[in-house]
Design a protein around this motif. Structure first.
Motif: not given
Length: 130
Positions: A72-86, A88-99
């Protein structure tokens, strides 16, 4: 006197009704004891297996919740990335936190259930842990 000893030896091997009944009773008692031991092993095996499988099921369900939460968190994060809210660096950092969250939660579950399996094993020491 000599004849008495011969008769005594010969008669000492004669099976009386009392001896035959005692032998039959001992055989019945031995069978009952063996059957009782088999039943104890069967019941113990059944209890251990059922409890172990229930623990495995609960562990799987808890792990499933962790994985679903991550998805759920990754899906939301992916949607935010596609909407330009992240970026690449902030996205990768968020993915690391989720992992990391998932690893920590999974590690906690594994530790808890490892302890529970050890406790179950100590309750049933004759059972093989698979």
């Amino acid at each position: 006197m000599e004849k008495d000893i011969k008769d005594e030896v010969r008669n000492g091997r004669i099976v009386t009704k009392e001896v035959a009944e005692a032998a039959a009773q001992k055989i019945a008692d031995d069978r009952k004891e063996k059957l009782t031991e088999e039943m104890v092993r069967s019941i113990t095996n059944s209890e251990y297996s059922r409890k172990r499988q229930l623990l495995n099921l609960q562990k799987a369900r808890e792990t499933e919740k962790v994985v679903k939460d991550k998805l759920v968190k990754l899906s939301s994060l992916d949607d935010d990335l596609k909407e330009g809210k992240h970026t690449p660096e902030s996205y990768n950092k968020a993915v690391e936190a989720i992992n990391k969250e998932e690893r920590d939660a999974t590690s906690k579950i594994n530790t808890e259930y490892s302890e529970l399996f050890d406790q179950l094993q100590s309750q049933y020491p004759s059972m093989y842990r698979w």
